[in-house]
Structures are given as structure tokens and as C-alpha cells.
Enzyme design. Structure first.
Site, PDB file in Angstrom:
ATOM      1  N   ASN A 394       0.823  -1.203   0.000  1.00  0.00           N
ATOM      2  CA  ASN A 394       0.000   0.000   0.000  1.00  0.00           C
ATOM      3  C   ASN A 394       0.861   1.259   0.000  1.00  0.00           C
ATOM      4  O   ASN A 394       1.028   1.908  -1.027  1.00  0.00           O
ATOM      5  CB  ASN A 394      -0.948  -0.027   1.204  1.00  0.00           C
ATOM      6  CG  ASN A 394      -2.007   1.049   1.130  1.00  0.00           C
ATOM      7  OD1 ASN A 394      -1.855   2.042   0.442  1.00  0.00           O
ATOM      8  ND2 ASN A 394      -3.093   0.859   1.849  1.00  0.00           N
ATOM      9  N   ASP A 395       1.476   1.578   1.138  1.00  0.00           N
ATOM     10  CA  ASP A 395       2.248   2.824   1.211  1.00  0.00           C
ATOM     11  C   ASP A 395       3.424   2.838   0.244  1.00  0.00           C
ATOM     12  O   ASP A 395       3.804   3.896  -0.259  1.00  0.00           O
ATOM     13  CB  ASP A 395       2.782   3.010   2.635  1.00  0.00           C
ATOM     14  CG  ASP A 395       1.645   3.190   3.637  1.00  0.00           C
ATOM     15  OD1 ASP A 395       0.597   3.720   3.221  1.00  0.00           O
ATOM     16  OD2 ASP A 395       1.804   2.796   4.788  1.00  0.00           O
ATOM     17  N   THR A 396       3.993   1.654  -0.042  1.00  0.00           N
ATOM     18  CA  THR A 396       5.190   1.597  -0.881  1.00  0.00           C
ATOM     19  C   THR A 396       4.887   1.820  -2.355  1.00  0.00           C
ATOM     20  O   THR A 396       5.790   1.885  -3.171  1.00  0.00           O
ATOM     21  CB  THR A 396       5.892   0.234  -0.735  1.00  0.00           C
ATOM     22  OG1 THR A 396       4.946  -0.798  -0.995  1.00  0.00           O
ATOM     23  CG2 THR A 396       6.477   0.065   0.646  1.00  0.00           C
TER      24      THR A 396
END
Lengths: 472, 104
Positions: A394-396
């Protein structure tokens, strides 16, 4: 043959094998043999150490048989327990096991310091200072690593934070240094409660340092404590006049420090920032202004589209490992490769729970490492990819880190999956990532969401592709 | 043969520390990110050498508190070395290239 000469030559060979082993471990081709080489160094050094029995201090001579028995029991117990637990642990739980073993090493270094100090065996201010310093660092690494282990293992939830925490920790460190200076000033001749207070406070300090740090930052902290233990071992090696401990400890101390810096850099944070700031306190403002909506797609349809693509890049995250879907994923990859699709894996430096963790998890599933690429090597290729598929990350992969200055993760290096012609995101639900930040990728025009458990999604994709028949 | 252990103090010790520190730095400096986790674990194994120091301390213990602490020290050190070896070896075993060359 002189026992001292035999011991010293064994240590010399062991030190060489450690460094040579570590060198071999730094390339994927030779890594496997590297640990074996270092392992033989350890066996040699431990065996040689039993020659110490030939030449112990006068005071210890009457206790020699007791001590030897104790040593054999302790060795057998420690070795037996660690060997079994190490064989048993699942690959996803590797980070906390490394923390646990590291804490034990720190504890052993602190124990050496304690024996030297309470037995008044250390003389000279340099030896004394290093014994005290090594004891402090070792005890800190022990309790700190235990907290890190407990947090990653889910035994401690939440973080301890109060506004005066840094003040309390600062004062604690000052008190510790004061007691240490007091011990050195008196040439090590102080009453035992002083030593007891020193080690007890060092343990408390390790706990207080680690409690406020959140789970996502834990790998950096474990790596830092790994370097700490190395330093402590090196210092105690000086105290014991043992070159094997000095060399091995210092090599790990510096290698571990560099590794810590590399990890922190990969997460776009500084080590000081990890240790002393409260990450995760993200405000919800500025986040609701993402245009568009999330567009779902059926897993089977997504699978068939990939089957007819020329090039597919897979961006896996920790969610893949949680769903235990690595093996199914590799089955899908082989199916695509058989159909003539070029498949590559793109690994973000902090995919998984620590740098390189995702590579280990993929390797466990049998994925060959030469189709796995680091972020900087593959980021330029996304614009040539027909499909990029994000699984449990997700964040990456959040493009806001590149474009949106108000985003809390702005500046963090991310995989440019949004540049592929078509993006599929496999995700359990519509939730946010570890950092609590909304992901602009999910709302992009070229993104379609495949909702569901990663393992089930993989199975549906495999079935859909197989149902097309084997024709190329 | 007349051999006595070299006493490593003062600048000799400092040279050893300095050279060892550079060695560690150089070895890790050029490592691809895919090996960071195994390497952290591998270096964790290497400081398991502390068990050797703990062994010396325990064998030279002359009072009950020293024996107890020494026992714990050897136990912890042995755990560090053995555990570090097993998990590192398990991780590295899984790194295989796609072409089956089977060099080993």
C-alpha cells in the site's frame, strides 16, 4: 604443544573465517556457503576455548570441575533450545527471532562485564571503562531487543508515550553515566549494590528506549541493537584480552551501524527520527481531496488480461505473506511465463517487515532471484509494462509520496506502479495502509481493484487462465 | 616451545578496532538490498562469538554469584550463536537462480 599457542591460532583462523564468511554472504551466489564457513569458525573457537581449563586462575582451581560441568550444561541448553526454535520458526516471523537471538548476545556481553566487575578482576582505567561501557550497551541491547521481539510477536500492543518521556530517558542516561564514572573513578572497587543498580538501570533504559517505537520502525531498531551488541562484544573482548571477540565484535559493530543507516534511508527516515520522534500521529486533514472512485474488477478477468499481456510487473507487500499466497503467486507466474508473458518482481526496500524480508519470503516459495528486482533497477520499466499488479502492498506504491507535498509520506521512495498501462491492486478491503495514509493510486484512472484474500484471488486467476486452454 | 599470549593493549588494540571497523564497513557497503535481512542475521550470528568470552569467565569463576552469572552468560551466548546460525542458514538456503546450474 603449548595450550595458549593453540588457543591463539584457533582464534586467528576463526577471525579469518568470520570475515571471509561475511564477505561470501554479501553476494547471492555465494551467500549459502558464507554462513557455513563462518559456522566452522565458531565451532573451532568454541572447541579451542575448552583448553582454558588447562590454565585457570589460582582462585578458580578448586571450582574447576563444577565450572566445567556448568559450562557444558549451559552450552547444551542454549544450543539445543536455539537450534530447535530456529528450525521451527516461520519465515514471516524471522525478524523477531533475530531480535531475540541478538538480545541473548547482548545479555552474554553484559554477563561478562558483571563477572569482571563484581570479581574485581579488571584493572586499569581503559579496561575498566570498556568493561562498564560494554556492560551498559549489552544490558540495553538485551532488554531493548526483548521488547522489540515482544512487539513484533504481538505480545505487547500499543506504544508507551508520554510527553516527558524524552526527559525521563535523558535523565536515566545521565544517572547511568554518573554511576559508570563513579565505578571507574574508584578503580572498580565499589560495593556490589552499586553494580547491581548500574545493570538494573541499564536494563530499564533499554525498555524505556524501545517502548515508544512503533512496529513499522522496529527493523531499524533491531539492526541498531545488533550493532550495539557487536560493540559490547568488542569492548568485553578488550577486557578479556581476547582478539576473536575484539575483531568479530567490531566488524559487526560497524557493519551493523552501516546496515542501520541503509535501512533508515530506505524508509526515508533518519535514525534519530526513528528513535526520538512519534511517528504515526497523522492528522486526517488534507487527505479527503482525492478525486475519482475505486473501480473493482473480477479476479478471473484480471488474470485473463495478464495472460494476454506482453509484460507484467508484480509489486508484492507484506499482505501477500500474511495471506500465505507466495506459492500460489509463483504458480501464477509460471503459468504466465509458459504463455510467453515476461514477468518481473519489483521489490521496495522495505517490503515485508525489514529490508530484504520480501526476497526471503519469495525465495521460500521457489521464485528464482534473477526475476526479482530492486526498486531503483526496475522503476524505469513500469512505463513499458502492460500490467502492474500490486499484492498486499500500500504505502510503498503510493504516488502521493512523489507528488503531494502535504502527504505524511512525501519524499519516501516508492515503486512507480502507477506508470504502467494497467494497474491491478489485490487488496482485502478498502482500508488504509500501515501509515494510515489514503492511497491516491487506488483512485487513478488506470487502476482497477481486485478485492479479496490474496490466496483466493491467486487461485481464481490461475483457474481462469487454465480454463483458456494451453494454446499459445 | 615458549609461547605466551600476546597482550593486546593500548595502540595495538586500537589498530585492531580500527581495521576491524573498516572491514565491516567495506563488506556491507556494496551489498544489494535483497541480502539485508540475511546479512543482519549473519552478523548477529558472528557476534555469537561472545560465548567464547563467557566460557572463559565461567571457567575462571571463583564464587557462587560469578558462577550463576557465568552460567547465564554461556547459556545466552550459545543461544545467540546457534540461533543466529540456524535462521541465517535457512534463509540463505532459499536463494536459488532460475537456471538450474547446481554448482554445489
Amino acid at each position: 604443544m603449548n595450550a595458549a599457542l593453540l588457543i591463539d591460532s584457533s582464534y586467528f583462523i576463526a577471525a579469518f573465517l568470520f570475515i571471509y564468511g561475511l564477505k561470501r554472504m554479501s553476494s547471492p551466489l555465494t551467500a549459502r556457503s558464507g554462513i557455513v564457513v563462518a559456522g566452522w569458525g565458531m565451532v573451532l573457537a568454541v572447541l579451542a576455548s575448552f583448553l582454558y581449563t588447562l590454565d585457570v586462575n589460582e582462585a578458580a582451581k578448586p571450582h574447576l570441575s563444577t565450572n566445567l560441568t556448568l559450562a557444558l550444561i549451559a552450552l547444551a541448553l542454549g544450543l539445543g533450545w536455539a537450534w530447535r526454535s530456529g528450525k521451527k520458526v516461520a519465515m514471516t516471523e524471522m525478524p523477531q527471532m533475530v531480535a531475540l537471538y541478538n538480545g541473548m548476545g547482548g545479555g552474554a556481553a553484559a554477563a561478562i562485564a558483571a563477572i569482571e566487575l563484581i570479581g574485581y578482576k579488571t584493572h586499569g582505567s581503559v579496561s575498566l571503562s570498556l568493561a562498564v561501557l560494554g556492560g551498559l550497551i549489552g544490558a540495553m541491547a538485551l532488554s531493548g531487543s526483548l521488547i522489540a521481539w515482544a512487539k513484533l510477536d504481538g505480545r505487547i500492543n500499543g506504544t508507551l508515550r508520554f510527553s516527558a518521556l524524552q526527559l525521563v530517558n535523558g535523565s536515566l542516561l545521565l544517572v547511568l553515566l554518573a554511576i559508570g564514572a563513579y565505578i571507574i573513578w574508584h578503580g572498580g572497587v565499589v560495593a556490589w549494590p552499586v553494580f547491581a543498580a548500574f545493570f538494573a538501570l541499564a536494563l530499564v533504559y533499554g525498555v524505556m528506549m524501545t517502548m515508544p517505537i512503533g512496529g513499522a520502525d522496529m527493523p531499524v531498531v533491531i539492526s541498531l541493537y545488533n550493532a550495539f551488541t557487536g560493540l559490547a562484544v568488542g569492548f568485553e573482548g578488550y577486557v578479556l584480552n581476547n582478539p576473536a571477540l575484539m575483531i568479530a565484535g567490531m566488524v559487526v559493530g560497524s557493519a551493523g551501524s552501516l546496515l542501520t543507516l541503509l535501512m533508515a534511508k530506505a524508509m526515508n527516515r533518519s535514525v534519530a527520527n526513528v528513535l526520538f520522534s512519534n511517528f504515526g500521529a497523522v492528522s486526517d486533514e488534507d487527505q479527503a481531496d482525492i478525486a475519482g472512485s475505486q473501480k473493482p474488477i473480477d479476479a478471473g478477468d484480471a488474470g485473463i488480461n495478464m495472460r494476454y499481456a506482453g509484460k507484467v510487473i508484480i509489486a508484492p507487500g507484506y499482505g501477500l505473506a500474511v495471506a500465505q499466497a507466495q506459492h500460489k503467486l509463483y504458480e501464477l507466474v509460471k503459468l504466465l511465463q509458459d504463455a510467453g508473458v515476461e514477468v518481473k518482481f519489483a521489490i521496495h526496500p522495505v517490503a515485508g517487515r525489514m529490508p530484504g524480508h520480501m526476497n526471503v519470503l519469495l525465495a521460500e516459495a521457489g521464485v528464482p532471484y534473477d526475476i526479482i528486482f530492486d526498486m531503483e533497477d526496475i522503476n524505469g520499466e513500469f512505463k513499458e509494462a502492460d500490467v502492474a499488479i500490486v499484492i498486499g502492498a500500500n504505502d510503498t506504491v503510493n504516488p502521493a509520496a512523489r507528488t503531494n507535498k502535504s502527504s505524511p509520506i512525501y519524499g519516501m521512495p516508492v515503486l512507480n506502479v502507477d506508470m504502467a498501462k494497467q494497474v491491478y491492486v489485490v487488496k482485502r478491503g478498502q482500508g488504509k495502509g500501515y501509515s494510515g495514509v489514503e492511497n491516491a493510486l487506488f483512485y487513478a484512472d488506470n487502476t482497477q481493484m481486485v478485492y479479496g484474500d490474496a490466496q483466493k484471488v491467486m487461485v481464481s486467476m490461475i483457474q481462469a487462465i487454465k480454463s483458456l486452454g494451453g494454446g499459445h | 616451545m615458549d609461547y605466551t599470549t600476546t597482550i593486546l593493549t593500548g595502540f595495538v588494540a586500537l589498530y585492531i578496532f580500527m581495521l576491524a571497523a573498516f572491514t565491516g564497513f567495506e563488506i556491507i557497503g556494496r551489498v544489494p538490498a535483497i541480502l539485508h535481512t540475511p546479512l543482519m542475521s549473519g552478523s548477529n550470528f558472528i557476534h555469537g562469538i561472545v560465548v567464547v568470552g563467557a566460557l572463559w569467565a565461567l571457567l575462571n569463576a571463583s564464587s557462587l554469584p560469578e558462577q550463576i552469572i557465568g552460567f547465564v552468560g554461556v547459556l545466552l551466548g550459545a543461544g545467540n550463536a546457534a540461533g543466529g546460525y540456524v535462521v541465517t542458514e535457512r534463509m540463505l538456503q532459499m536463494f536459488k537462480p532460475s537456471t538450474k546450474t547446481n554448482k554445489e
